[in-house]
Design a protein around this motif. Structure first.
Motif, short mmCIF file in Angstrom:
data_model
loop_
_atom_site.label_atom_id
_atom_site.label_comp_id
_atom_site.label_asym_id
_atom_site.label_seq_id
_atom_site.Cartn_x
_atom_site.Cartn_y
_atom_site.Cartn_z
N ARG A 196 0.85 -1.20 0.00
CA ARG A 196 0.00 0.00 0.00
C ARG A 196 0.87 1.24 0.00
O ARG A 196 1.85 1.32 0.73
CB ARG A 196 -0.92 -0.03 1.21
N ARG A 197 0.52 2.19 -0.85
CA ARG A 197 1.33 3.40 -1.00
C ARG A 197 0.49 4.65 -0.79
O ARG A 197 -0.73 4.63 -0.90
CB ARG A 197 1.94 3.44 -2.41
N ASP A 221 -0.29 2.65 -5.84
CA ASP A 221 -1.17 1.70 -5.16
C ASP A 221 -1.94 0.86 -6.18
O ASP A 221 -2.03 -0.36 -6.04
CB ASP A 221 -2.13 2.48 -4.27
N ILE A 222 -2.45 1.50 -7.21
CA ILE A 222 -3.21 0.79 -8.25
C ILE A 222 -2.32 -0.19 -9.00
O ILE A 222 -2.68 -1.35 -9.20
CB ILE A 222 -3.87 1.79 -9.21
N LEU A 223 -1.14 0.25 -9.42
CA LEU A 223 -0.24 -0.63 -10.17
C LEU A 223 0.22 -1.82 -9.33
O LEU A 223 0.24 -2.95 -9.81
CB LEU A 223 0.97 0.16 -10.68
N LEU A 224 0.58 -1.56 -8.09
CA LEU A 224 1.05 -2.64 -7.22
C LEU A 224 -0.06 -3.63 -6.91
O LEU A 224 0.17 -4.84 -6.88
CB LEU A 224 1.64 -2.07 -5.94
N THR A 225 -1.27 -3.13 -6.70
CA THR A 225 -2.41 -4.01 -6.44
C THR A 225 -2.71 -4.88 -7.66
O THR A 225 -2.95 -6.08 -7.52
CB THR A 225 -3.65 -3.18 -6.05
N ARG A 226 -2.67 -4.30 -8.84
CA ARG A 226 -2.91 -5.08 -10.06
C ARG A 226 -1.84 -6.14 -10.25
O ARG A 226 -2.11 -7.27 -10.65
CB ARG A 226 -2.97 -4.17 -11.28
N PHE A 227 -0.59 -5.77 -9.96
CA PHE A 227 0.52 -6.72 -10.04
C PHE A 227 0.26 -7.90 -9.11
O PHE A 227 0.38 -9.07 -9.51
CB PHE A 227 1.83 -6.02 -9.69
N ALA A 269 12.83 -9.14 -4.69
CA ALA A 269 12.96 -8.02 -5.63
C ALA A 269 11.79 -7.05 -5.46
O ALA A 269 11.98 -5.83 -5.45
CB ALA A 269 13.01 -8.55 -7.06
N PHE A 270 10.58 -7.58 -5.31
CA PHE A 270 9.41 -6.74 -5.11
C PHE A 270 9.54 -5.92 -3.83
O PHE A 270 9.24 -4.73 -3.81
CB PHE A 270 8.16 -7.63 -5.08
N GLU A 271 10.03 -6.54 -2.78
CA GLU A 271 10.21 -5.83 -1.51
C GLU A 271 11.27 -4.74 -1.64
O GLU A 271 11.15 -3.69 -1.01
CB GLU A 271 10.52 -6.80 -0.39
N GLN A 272 12.29 -4.96 -2.44
CA GLN A 272 13.29 -3.91 -2.69
C GLN A 272 12.63 -2.73 -3.39
O GLN A 272 12.91 -1.57 -3.09
CB GLN A 272 14.44 -4.45 -3.52
N LEU A 273 11.75 -3.03 -4.34
CA LEU A 273 11.04 -1.96 -5.02
C LEU A 273 10.13 -1.20 -4.06
O LEU A 273 9.99 0.02 -4.15
CB LEU A 273 10.23 -2.52 -6.20
N MET A 315 7.35 5.42 -8.94
CA MET A 315 6.52 5.80 -10.08
C MET A 315 7.39 6.09 -11.30
O MET A 315 7.08 5.64 -12.41
CB MET A 315 5.66 7.01 -9.74
N ASP A 316 8.48 6.81 -11.11
CA ASP A 316 9.38 7.10 -12.23
C ASP A 316 9.94 5.82 -12.83
O ASP A 316 10.05 5.68 -14.05
CB ASP A 316 10.52 8.02 -11.79
N LEU A 317 10.27 4.87 -11.99
CA LEU A 317 10.81 3.59 -12.46
C LEU A 317 9.75 2.80 -13.23
O LEU A 317 10.01 2.28 -14.31
CB LEU A 317 11.34 2.78 -11.28
N LEU A 318 8.55 2.73 -12.69
CA LEU A 318 7.49 1.96 -13.33
C LEU A 318 7.06 2.58 -14.66
O LEU A 318 6.72 1.85 -15.59
CB LEU A 318 6.28 1.82 -12.40
N LEU A 319 7.09 3.90 -14.74
CA LEU A 319 6.70 4.58 -15.99
C LEU A 319 7.88 4.75 -16.94
O LEU A 319 7.76 5.41 -17.96
CB LEU A 319 6.08 5.94 -15.67
N GLN A 320 9.00 4.16 -16.59
CA GLN A 320 10.22 4.17 -17.40
C GLN A 320 10.76 5.58 -17.64
O GLN A 320 11.40 5.86 -18.65
CB GLN A 320 9.99 3.45 -18.73
N ARG A 321 10.53 6.46 -16.69
CA ARG A 321 11.15 7.79 -16.72
C ARG A 321 12.60 7.69 -16.32
O ARG A 321 13.42 8.52 -16.70
CB ARG A 321 10.42 8.74 -15.78
N ILE A 322 12.90 6.68 -15.47
CA ILE A 322 14.28 6.37 -15.08
C ILE A 322 14.46 4.87 -15.17
O ILE A 322 13.50 4.11 -15.20
CB ILE A 322 14.62 6.85 -13.64
N GLU A 323 15.70 4.45 -15.25
CA GLU A 323 16.05 3.04 -15.25
C GLU A 323 16.64 2.68 -13.89
O GLU A 323 17.07 3.57 -13.15
CB GLU A 323 17.04 2.74 -16.38
N PRO A 324 16.66 1.40 -13.55
CA PRO A 324 17.15 1.00 -12.23
C PRO A 324 18.54 1.55 -11.88
O PRO A 324 18.80 1.90 -10.73
CB PRO A 324 17.18 -0.52 -12.31
#
Length: 102
Positions: free
Chosen positions: A25-26, A32-38, A53-57, A66-75
């Protein structure tokens, strides 16, 4: 009498999944929506490495996530103290790819 389908033992993987949805939950509704759908899609099939890995995220700030998920930045562009060694693991790459595809 024993039930026909006894409850499986409390495995480490099952323990790791306990509460995963709550920890996802965020404050930022979009995350919150993206993580819940995942979790709706993949929670029952996640491996222990993918859970890690998910817990690290989940440890990222809302904006960085959000920037990472929307590919605004890379890991590789994530701020310290993010564990940069983990971004090259197959589990991290798989988890991130699944999240980005949601």
């Amino acid at each position: 009498m024993h039930p026909a389908n006894p409850t499986p033992p409390n495995t480490p993987q099952k323990q790791a999944k306990t509460g995963l949805r709550w920890r996802a939950r965020r404050g930022l509704l979009e995350n919150d929506i993206l993580l819940t759908r995942f979790l709706d899609t993949y929670e029952t099939t996640l491996t222990e490495d993918e859970i890690d890995a998910f817990e690290q995220l989940l440890a990222l700030s809302d904006n960085d996530l959000m920037d990472l998920l929307l590919q605004r930045i890379e890991p590789q562009e994530l701020p310290a103290p993010f564990n940069t060694a983990s971004i090259n693991t197959p589990a991290f790459k798989t988890c991130l790819a699944k999240l980005r595809a949601i």
